[in-house]
Write an enzyme that holds these catalytic residues in place. Structure first.
Site, PDB file in Angstrom:
ATOM      1  N   HIS A 168       0.841  -1.206   0.000  1.00  0.00           N
ATOM      2  CA  HIS A 168       0.000   0.000   0.000  1.00  0.00           C
ATOM      3  C   HIS A 168       0.868   1.245   0.000  1.00  0.00           C
ATOM      4  O   HIS A 168       0.579   2.225  -0.665  1.00  0.00           O
ATOM      5  CB  HIS A 168      -0.884   0.033   1.240  1.00  0.00           C
ATOM      6  CG  HIS A 168      -1.624  -1.237   1.453  1.00  0.00           C
ATOM      7  ND1 HIS A 168      -2.134  -1.623   2.648  1.00  0.00           N
ATOM      8  CD2 HIS A 168      -1.928  -2.221   0.585  1.00  0.00           C
ATOM      9  CE1 HIS A 168      -2.720  -2.785   2.522  1.00  0.00           C
ATOM     10  NE2 HIS A 168      -2.601  -3.176   1.283  1.00  0.00           N
ATOM     11  N   CYS A 220      -4.023   1.579 -20.003  1.00  0.00           N
ATOM     12  CA  CYS A 220      -3.746   2.354 -18.789  1.00  0.00           C
ATOM     13  C   CYS A 220      -2.759   1.680 -17.834  1.00  0.00           C
ATOM     14  O   CYS A 220      -2.630   2.094 -16.690  1.00  0.00           O
ATOM     15  CB  CYS A 220      -5.040   2.700 -18.050  1.00  0.00           C
ATOM     16  SG  CYS A 220      -5.894   1.256 -17.405  1.00  0.00           S
TER      17      CYS A 220
HETATM   18  C1  PEP Z   1      -3.319  -2.816 -14.727  1.00  0.00           C
HETATM   19  O1  PEP Z   1      -3.446  -3.980 -14.321  1.00  0.00           O
HETATM   20  O2  PEP Z   1      -2.640  -2.512 -15.715  1.00  0.00           O
HETATM   21  C2  PEP Z   1      -3.983  -1.712 -14.011  1.00  0.00           C
HETATM   22  C3  PEP Z   1      -3.986  -0.486 -14.498  1.00  0.00           C
HETATM   23  O3  PEP Z   1      -4.538  -2.015 -12.804  1.00  0.00           O
HETATM   24  P1  PEP Z   1      -3.675  -2.117 -11.449  1.00  0.00           P
HETATM   25  O4  PEP Z   1      -2.261  -1.780 -11.748  1.00  0.00           O
HETATM   26  O5  PEP Z   1      -4.306  -1.210 -10.479  1.00  0.00           O
HETATM   27  O6  PEP Z   1      -3.861  -3.576 -11.134  1.00  0.00           O
END
Ligand code: PEP
Ligand code: MG
Length: 747
Positions: free
Chosen positions: A364, A677
Site C-alpha cells: 500500500h 492504462c
Molecule cells: C493494470 O493492471 O494494468 C492496471 C492499471 O490495474 P492495477 O495496476 O491497479 O492492477
C-alpha cells in the site's frame, strides 16, 4: 567448574559501569572491558571483535592474546569461529576449539595454546555489531551462567556502541555512523532525490544499561508493565467492533503483555545487574535472533507483535515517544522499516523520498508513494540501523539505490542526474498545452492515472487531457475503516470539481490480490493475484459496489459519468456489474436524485480471456481499457510482483504486440473505444508502439505525459508501424532493438 553467580555478574557490570564513567578514550575503555571480563570469568583471554565494514571483523581489544594483533587481525564474516558467531548470530561454546567446525588458526594472535572458546554475538535488536570472546587453556565447556554473563557484557557493549562510548582514534566503532554506505534495494517509484534522513520511528536510546539497585528496577518494570497492560486493554476495548484480524493481533498483544515467561526472563536480567530498559531490550534481541530467521510466517508475524510491544514498554520506561522532538527538515527523506499508507499520507507531499527496509512494490505504501510521485526504494536492508536523523542521503528510485552520507564524488554524480532531470522537465513545460500529434497527423489522447485527491493538481501541470484511470481503492486503502457513502459522495464530487469538466474514468474498487483493506478479513488464498479480487468480490458481495455506484451517480449529477469495472474475465461479469449500475440508477431516480447527463460504462481488459469474448460484449461495452500490468502477467504467466520473472518478458515482445493488435482489431470492428492504462503506457518507446498499433488513448503517471508527448510529436507513427511489421516479419522476439534504432535516427 567455575560458577558465575548472579552477584558476580552484578559485580562485573558494576565494574564495567565505573570503567565507562572514567574519562578515558575509546580504546582505553575497550581495553578495560576485556581486562575486567577476563578476570571476572576467570579466563585467560577476553577479546572484542567489531565490524570494520559489513563483511570484515577486526580484533579491537584483547586481554591475553598478542597485543600487537589488535587492529591488525581481521577476518571475513563466516571465517573462523569468530566469523561464524557473527554470521549465524549464534553462540559457539567448545572445550576443544581447534577441532570445532570452521576453526581457523590466526598465528599472529598466539591463540594456539587456548583450548576452550566461548564466543557470543554483540548485537543490538538483531543487528550484528561484532563478537565477544573468552578463551582459556583448560579444556572445558563454559557453564550456562558464564554464557549468560558474557551475553550481558555483550549487550552492554552493544548499547555503549550505540551511544558512541568508544568513539576515539583508530576505533572501528567511531566510524560506524560516519562512513558513506550504499544500499542496493529495489525501485518502488522512480525519481531521484537528495535530502536528509528523517527516521519514522527513531530508536529508543537506552542510556543506562547497568543499574545499582535491582529492587528499584524491578518496581520500574512492574509499573511499566501495568501501564502497558492497561493500554492494551484499552486498545482492545476500542477495537471490539472492529474486524476479526485486528482483534486477533490485539489478543496476541494481550497474551504477551500478561506472559509470565516474558516477565520472569526480564526480572532475571534485572537481578543480574541490568536496568529495566536494558532487560526489555535484551529479551527483544534474544527473541529476534531466535525467531527472526524462522521460515514460519506466523512466528515471524508474532515476533513483529512482540517487537511492537517491547518498543511500547521501552517508551513507557524511558519516556521517549516516537515523536522525539526531532525537527522535520525542509527536505526530509523518510527512512523506516515499513510504513502503512495512512501514515505515509500524513507526511504527505513534503517528503522528498522514502526508503524502506521491507515493503514491496505492490504494498500500500508503494501505491501511495507512486500516487504522490515520491521516489521510493524498498528492501534497503540495514538502513534503519545505519541511518541517523540528519544524515545526508540520496535516493535513486530509478536504480533502487540509496547513498547514505555519500562522499563528494557520489554527491556530484547524483546532483548531475537531478539537474539533468530538471532541465528535461523545463523543456517539457512548453509542451504542456500542445497536442500529442505525431508527424503523420495522428493525434494521441494522453490521460493520467490518479487515485488520491493529492494527484489532481497534476492534471493542469502535467498537460493531461483528463483522468483515464482513477483507482478508487487507494482512498479505501488509506483509511483504517470502511468509508461511508456520504464520504464517498464528497470525495468523488471533489474529484469531479478538480477536473473542471475534463473526463474522469472511475474504476470501481479493485481490492484483493496485493491490495488488502485493513478492515476486511484477509482471504487465505494460495494465489491471490488470480484469486477473489476486483469485480469477483464486487459481484459476490455487492454491498460495497452498490454503495460506490450510488456515490458515483450522485457525485456526477448533471455531468458525464465514466465508470469501468476491473478484472472482467467473461461477459456475464460485465453484465452482472452493469445490472448493479442499472439498479442503482433506478433507486436514485426513485429517491428523486438528479442523474448524470450521460453514463459511459466500460471494462478493464486485464485477462487474456476477455480479448476472445463474444462480439456482443464488444458491442455492449462503451469502452475498454487495457490494464497492461495484469494483462502482461497473465499473458506470460509471470508474476508482476516478482522482479525475476517480470523482467524476463519484454512488453515489446512480438507475441504480446500481436495479441494487442488483435484486441485493437476487435475494438475497431465493433466500434469500441480502446485505451491502455497500465504502467507501460508511461514509457515513451512502449507508448509510441501502442499508438502505432492503433491504441490512440493512453493513460499514465502524470510525470510521464510530457516525455511521451515529446517522443510522439517527433515521429511518424505510420512509419513506426512499418518498422514494427518488419521486425516481426524478420522473426525478432522483441521489436525493441529495431524500434530503438529507428527512433534514434528519426526523431
Ligand atoms: C493494470 O493492471 O494494468 C492496471 C492499471 O490495474 P492495477 O495496476 O491497479 O492492477
Ligand atoms: Mg490491474
Amino acid at each position: 567448574m567455575v560458577q558465575t553467580s548472579e552477584s558476580e555478574s552484578r559485580k562485573l557490570l558494576g565494574a564495567l559501569r565505573d570503567a565507562m564513567a572514567e574519562d578515558s578514550a575509546g580504546q582505553a575503555r575497550l581495553d578495560k572491558i576485556v581486562q575486567l571480563t577476563a578476570g571476572s570469568m576467570r579466563s585467560q583471554v577476553c577479546s572484542i571483535y567489531l565490524f570494520r565494514d559489513s563483511e570484515t571483523l577486526e580484533l579491537c581489544a584483547t586481554e591475553g592474546l598478542n597485543a600487537a594483533a589488535v587492529h591488525q587481525t581481521r577476518m571475513r564474516i563466516g571465517e573462523g569461529l569468530v566469523g561464524r558467531v557473527a554470521r549465524f548470530n549464534r553462540i559457539i561454546n567448545t572445550a576443544d576449539a581447534p577441532s570445532a567446525k570452521g576453526f581457523r588458526f590466526m598465528p599472529e594472535t598466539g591463540e594456539e595454546i587456548y583450548s576452550s572458546f566461548l564466543g557470543v554475538p554483540i548485537q543490538r535488536l538483531g543487528d550484528s555489531l561484532g563478537v565477544l570472546v573468552v578463551q582459556s587453556k583448560e579444556a572445558r565447556e563454559f557453564s550456562a551462567d558464564e554464557i549468560y554473563a558474557l551475553e550481558v557484557v555483550a549487550m552492554v557493549l552493544a548499547e555503549m556502541t550505540e551511544l558512541g562510548a568508544f568513539v576515539g582514534d583508530g576505533d572501528a566503532l567511531s566510524a560506524r555512523h560516519q562512513k558513506p554506505v550504499t544500499f542496493q534495494g529495489r525501485s518502488g517509484q522512480e525519481g531521484v532525490a537528495e535530502g536528509v534522513v528523517y527516521l519514522h520511528e527513531p530508536r529508543v536510546v537506552v542510556t543506562n544499561p547497568i543499574a545499582d539497585d535491582p529492587e528499584v528496577e524491578q518496581n520500574r518494570l512492574e509499573d511499566a508493565l501495568d501501564r502497558l497492560r492497561v493500554s492494551v486493554d484499552q486498545m482492545l476495548a476500542d477495537a471490539r467492533s472492529g474486524d476479526a484480524e485486528q482483534l486477533e493481533v490485539l489478543e496476541a498483544y494481550r497474551l504477551f503483555a500478561h506472559s509470565k515467561g516474558w516477565r520472569r526472563r526480564m526480572e532475571e536480567d534485572i537481578q543480574r545487574g541490568l536496568s529495566a530498559e536494558a532487560a526489555v531490550e535484551k529479551e527483544q534481541s534474544t527473541a529476534r535472533s531466535r525467531i527472526g530467521q524462522s521460515k514460519d510466517a506466523y512466528l515471524r508475524e508474532r515476533l513483529h507483535d512482540l517487537d511492537d510491544l517491547s518498543n511500547r514498554l521501552l517508551r513507557l520506561l524511558t519516556g521517549q515517544g516516537s515523536d522525539t522532538g526531532a525537527e522535520v527538515p525542509h527536505n526530509p527523506i523518510l527512512v523506516a522499516r515499513n510504513i502503512g499508507p495512512g501514515e505515509l499520507l500524513d507526511y504527505g507531499r513534503n517528503l522528498r523520498g522514502i526508503v524502506l527496509e521491507e515493503g514491496s512494490v505492490g504494498s500500500h505504501a508503494a501505491i501511495v508513494a507512486r500516487a504522490l510521485a515520491i521516489p521510493l526504494v524498498i528492501h534497503a536492508k540495514g538502513i534503519v540501523t545505519e541511518a541517523l536523523n540528519g544524515d545526508l542521503i540520496m535516493v535513486d528510485g530509478d536504480q533502487g539505490t540509496v547513498h547514505l552520507r555519500p562522499d563528494e564524488g557520489v554527491q556530484k554524480a547524483v546532483q548531475d542526474k537531478i539537474a539533468m532531470m530538471r532541465q528535461a522537465a523545463d523543456r517539457y513545460v512548453e509542451l504542456r498545452d500542445k497536442p500529442a500529434q505525431a508527424k503523420c497527423g495522428t493525434v494521441v489522447e494522453l490521460l493520467m492515472n490518479a487515485g488520491l485527491m493529492a494527484n489532481l493538481p497534476s492534471l493542469a501541470s502535467s498537460g493531461a487531457e483528463g483522468v483515464g484511470l482513477f483507482r478508487t481503492e487507494l482512498q479505501f486503502l488509506s483509511q483504517n475503516k470502511m468509508p461511508k457513502r456520504g464520504e464517498l459522495v464528497a470525495q468523488y464530487t471533489r474529484v469531479m470539481d478538480a477536473a473542471e469538466g475534463l473526463k474522469v474514468v472511475f474504476r470501481t474498487l479493485d481490492i484483493g490480490s496485493d491490495k488488502v483493506l485493513p478492515y476486511m478479513a484477509p482471504q487465505d488464498e494460495p494465489n491471490p493475484a488470480m484469486g477473489w479480487r476486483a469485480i469477483r468480490v464486487g459481484l459476490d458481495k455487492p454491498g460495497i459496489l452498490r454503495m460506490q455506484l450510488q456515490a458515483l451517480l450522485r457525485a456526477t449529477a448533471g455531468q458525464e459519468l465514466s465508470v469501468m469495472f476491473p478484472f472482467v474475465a467473461q461477459y456475464d461479469e460485465f453484465h452482472g456489474a452493469k445490472a448493479e449500475l442499472e439498479r442503482a440508477k433506478a433507486r436514485e431516480a426513485k429517491l428523486g436524485h438528479t442523474p448524470p447527463r450521460n453514463i459511459r460504462v466500460g471494462a478493464m481488459l486485464e485477462t487474456p480471456s476477455l480479448a476472445f469474448a463474444p462480439n456482443q460484449f464488444f458491442k455492449e461495452v462503451d469502452f475498454l481499457s487495457i490494464g497492461g500490468n495484469d494483462l502482461k502477467q497473465f499473458f506470460f504467466a509471470a508474476d508482476r510482483e516478482n522482479e525475476r520473472v517480470r523482467k524476463r518478458y519484454d512488453t515489446l515482445n512480438t507475441s504480446f504486440l500481436n495479441f494487442l493488435e488483435q484486441i485493437v482489431e476487435r475494438a475497431r470492428t465493433s466500434n469500441t473505444q480502446l485505451s491502455f492504462c497500465g504502467e507501460d503506457a508511461g514509457r515513451p518507446l512502449e507508448a509510441a508502439c501502442f499508438a502505432a498499433l492503433g491504441i490512440h488513448t493512453l493513460s499514465m503517471r502524470p510525470a510521464s505525459i510530457a516525455p511521451v508527448k515529446h517522443l510522439i510529436r517527433r515521429i511518424d507513427l505510420k512509419k513506426l508501424k512499418l518498422v514494427i511489421d518488419n521486425a516481426r516479419n524478420e522473426g525478432h522476439q522483441s521489436v525493441r532493438g529495431p524500434v530503438l534504432e529507428w527512433v534514434r535516427l528519426n526523431s
